[in-house]
Write an enzyme that holds these catalytic residues in place. Structure first.
Site, PDB file in Angstrom:
ATOM      1  N   HIS A 292      34.761  33.696  33.131  1.00  0.00           N
ATOM      2  CA  HIS A 292      35.642  34.811  33.480  1.00  0.00           C
ATOM      3  C   HIS A 292      37.026  34.590  32.911  1.00  0.00           C
ATOM      4  O   HIS A 292      37.535  33.459  32.955  1.00  0.00           O
ATOM      5  CB  HIS A 292      35.829  34.874  35.004  1.00  0.00           C
ATOM      6  CG  HIS A 292      34.660  35.450  35.723  1.00  0.00           C
ATOM      7  ND1 HIS A 292      34.628  36.771  36.110  1.00  0.00           N
ATOM      8  CD2 HIS A 292      33.497  34.898  36.124  1.00  0.00           C
ATOM      9  CE1 HIS A 292      33.471  36.989  36.725  1.00  0.00           C
ATOM     10  NE2 HIS A 292      32.763  35.872  36.748  1.00  0.00           N
ATOM     11  N   HIS A 335      37.407  31.770  45.410  1.00  0.00           N
ATOM     12  CA  HIS A 335      38.735  31.246  45.083  1.00  0.00           C
ATOM     13  C   HIS A 335      39.661  31.223  46.285  1.00  0.00           C
ATOM     14  O   HIS A 335      39.427  31.868  47.300  1.00  0.00           O
ATOM     15  CB  HIS A 335      39.369  32.044  43.941  1.00  0.00           C
ATOM     16  CG  HIS A 335      39.458  33.520  44.168  1.00  0.00           C
ATOM     17  ND1 HIS A 335      38.382  34.364  44.131  1.00  0.00           N
ATOM     18  CD2 HIS A 335      40.517  34.320  44.440  1.00  0.00           C
ATOM     19  CE1 HIS A 335      38.756  35.601  44.352  1.00  0.00           C
ATOM     20  NE2 HIS A 335      40.049  35.614  44.564  1.00  0.00           N
ATOM     21  N   GLU A 341      46.577  38.768  48.078  1.00  0.00           N
ATOM     22  CA  GLU A 341      45.785  39.801  47.398  1.00  0.00           C
ATOM     23  C   GLU A 341      45.453  40.926  48.368  1.00  0.00           C
ATOM     24  O   GLU A 341      44.642  40.768  49.268  1.00  0.00           O
ATOM     25  CB  GLU A 341      44.469  39.199  46.888  1.00  0.00           C
ATOM     26  CG  GLU A 341      44.630  38.065  45.906  1.00  0.00           C
ATOM     27  CD  GLU A 341      43.278  37.538  45.443  1.00  0.00           C
ATOM     28  OE1 GLU A 341      42.275  38.276  45.531  1.00  0.00           O
ATOM     29  OE2 GLU A 341      43.224  36.380  45.011  1.00  0.00           O
ATOM     30  N   HIS A 365      43.548  39.374  51.487  1.00  0.00           N
ATOM     31  CA  HIS A 365      43.232  37.950  51.443  1.00  0.00           C
ATOM     32  C   HIS A 365      44.542  37.233  51.214  1.00  0.00           C
ATOM     33  O   HIS A 365      45.129  37.306  50.132  1.00  0.00           O
ATOM     34  CB  HIS A 365      42.190  37.665  50.356  1.00  0.00           C
ATOM     35  CG  HIS A 365      40.901  38.413  50.590  1.00  0.00           C
ATOM     36  ND1 HIS A 365      40.303  39.191  49.632  1.00  0.00           N
ATOM     37  CD2 HIS A 365      40.137  38.523  51.697  1.00  0.00           C
ATOM     38  CE1 HIS A 365      39.201  39.737  50.147  1.00  0.00           C
ATOM     39  NE2 HIS A 365      39.087  39.350  51.391  1.00  0.00           N
ATOM     40  N   HIS A 371      38.143  33.297  49.780  1.00  0.00           N
ATOM     41  CA  HIS A 371      37.336  34.520  49.750  1.00  0.00           C
ATOM     42  C   HIS A 371      36.514  34.540  48.471  1.00  0.00           C
ATOM     43  O   HIS A 371      36.650  33.668  47.620  1.00  0.00           O
ATOM     44  CB  HIS A 371      38.210  35.766  49.883  1.00  0.00           C
ATOM     45  CG  HIS A 371      39.279  35.882  48.847  1.00  0.00           C
ATOM     46  ND1 HIS A 371      40.420  35.127  48.860  1.00  0.00           N
ATOM     47  CD2 HIS A 371      39.378  36.678  47.754  1.00  0.00           C
ATOM     48  CE1 HIS A 371      41.175  35.446  47.831  1.00  0.00           C
ATOM     49  NE2 HIS A 371      40.565  36.377  47.129  1.00  0.00           N
TER      50      HIS A 371
HETATM   51 FE   LIG Z   1      40.723  37.325  45.250  1.00  0.00          FE
END
Ligand SMILES: [Fe+2]
Length: 439
Positions: A292, A335, A341, A365, A371
């Site tokens: 990613h 992560h 976030e 989060h 999460h």
């Molecule tokens: Fe996230």
């Protein structure tokens, strides 16, 4: 609205005259002794006068009466708008909200201002450093009232219902899947066409800018030409009953009366304007071999802090795209982040949480709170055949990512009654696949 015109370009120097008054802009100077058509000249500053040229922002407005013609400001009931981050104890848990309820017009008439509900935030406007995230729910248009934010900029993300926004610079029609930014001090009034809902990212002390592109090069992500700016439009309208100008100032609301419409700007020029952007125009960059890229590749706009590379807040989207990475767990990885976030969903289904995260709802989060994909998503994606596939088709999720540790308001945690108490359970079925004898 048919017939609305826009000019294009992010942060450009624009000039605009209402076609009913050609030549309304003074030529060759800003402040002639007498302006064309007997207009008043007024400057709206968006940066310190002495900012370096790349960050210097101001516009000149040529208007029928200057903004100063109003009765004194009086305090106005704030409703659920707040910047009191100590109203309730902090909560580090993963938080998810069901779609925020829009009252029926017969139950509770709310316009864009009375429908502002602060969900979370940090920092404060007096120190010019902080952010707030608001939910707006409304069912009626602002009638003979306008709003301006003395504290910072609003990035508005409509989720349900379109907004016809009249500003001092002209009119903007903003539909779901578009966003608009109304910068500090700009007066605007919002017309709605039914039950309407959306999200607002407010930043104190910085303006939104396009992210740097680094090795991506000169093009990509949100391209400057796709940002649209309104054209000058004015009304010369007396309002004998009183027109209400609402200011959000140091986190509180104040109202002042005047007897004319503030949308009396016949012509303007400058680089400090409201603007809108259609998220479908985002040119998506992604991994095409394996693994990613970090979600920063999806940044539409950023409000930078004084620390290089650290944003007060970024506006990030997760648009429809191709997933092609080989030998890769394709949904977002698990992560823990030193940033906060906040996520919202404009439409569709977010790939890491097919259930529970709904359009018009939200999740937060918080700093260092772990999460990632729910158990169902993990199992499916771990076994999926890795062919090229469309990801997020028909979906538009977004994130407000902030370097601030965000406090959630009492409205967010309790009064709204939309918190999903079972959110944590989506990770409970995750089981260990560890086998020391099998690699
Ligand atoms: Fe996230």
């Amino acid at each position: 609205m048919p017939g609305l015109k826009y000019m294009s370009g992010f942060g450009n120097e624009h000039v605009s005259e209402d076609p009913r008054c050609p030549g309304a802009l003074p030529e060759g100077q800003n402040n002639p002794q007498v302006c064309p058509y007997g207009l008043y000249a007024e400057q709206l500053s968006g940066s310190a006068f002495t900012c370096p040229r790349p960050t210097n922002k101001r516009s000149w407005l040529y208007r029928i009466l200057p903004s100063v013609c109003h009765k004194p400001f009086q305090p106005l009931e704030e409703g659920h708008l707040t910047h009191n981050w100590d109203d309730i104890e902090p909560d580090p848990n993963q938080l998810r909200w069901k779609p925020f309820e829009i009252p029926k017009v017969s139950q509770n008439k709310l316009d864009f201002v009375s429908g502002l509900h602060t969900l979370c935030g940090a920092g404060e406007p007096r120190g010019r450093n902080g952010i707030a995230i608001h939910i707006f729910v409304c069912n009626t248009s602002m009638l003979d009232r306008c709003f301006y934010n003395s504290d910072g900029d609003f990035l508005i993300v409509p989720q349900q219902g379109k907004l016809l926004i009249t500003t001092e610079f002209g009119k903007l029609l903003v539909e779901p899947n578009e966003i608009c930014v109304i910068q500090q001090g700009m007066r605007f009034s919002v017309e709605v066409f039914g039950e309407t809902r959306g999200y607002i990212l407010e930043v104190y002390g910085a303006h939104f800018e396009l992210p740097d592109l680094g090795p991506i090069g000169a093009n990509g992500l949100a391209n400057p030409r796709d940002f649209l700016v309104p054209v000058a439009w004015y009304e010369d309208r007396q309002v004998p009953g009183g027109y209400t100008v609402i200011s959000k100032y140091q986190g509180k609301l104040f109202a002042a009366q005047q007897d004319f419409s503030p949308f009396n700007v016949v012509a303007w020029h400058g680089n400090y304007t409201p603007y809108k952007y259609n998220l479908d125009n985002f040119m998506v960059i992604n991994a095409v071999a394996f693994d990613h890229a970090d979600p920063s590749i999806f940044t539409v706009l950023t409000a930078k802090s004084a620390r290089p590379g650290v944003a007060l807040a970024d506006f990030v989207i997760f648009p429809p795209r191709w997933g092609v990475a080989n030998n890769t767990f394709r949904p977002p990885y698990y992560h823990r982040n030193c940033m906060s976030e906040f996520m919202g969903l404009i439409r569709g289904h977010y790939e890491a949480k097919e259930e529970g995260f709904q359009p018009g709802g939200a999740s937060l989060h918080s700093m260092m709170t772990p999460h990632g994909p729910d158990a169902d998503c993990f199992e499916k994606a771990s076994k999926a055949k890795l062919e090229p596939e469309r990801v997020a088709e028909g979906t538009m999720a977004f994130m407000f990512e902030s370097s601030f540790s965000l406090a959630v308001t009492k409205w967010g945690l309790k009064t709204s009654n939309r918190l999903d108490k079972n959110y944590y359970k989506c990770w409970e079925p995750l089981k260990s696949h560890f086998n020391p004898n099998c690699k």
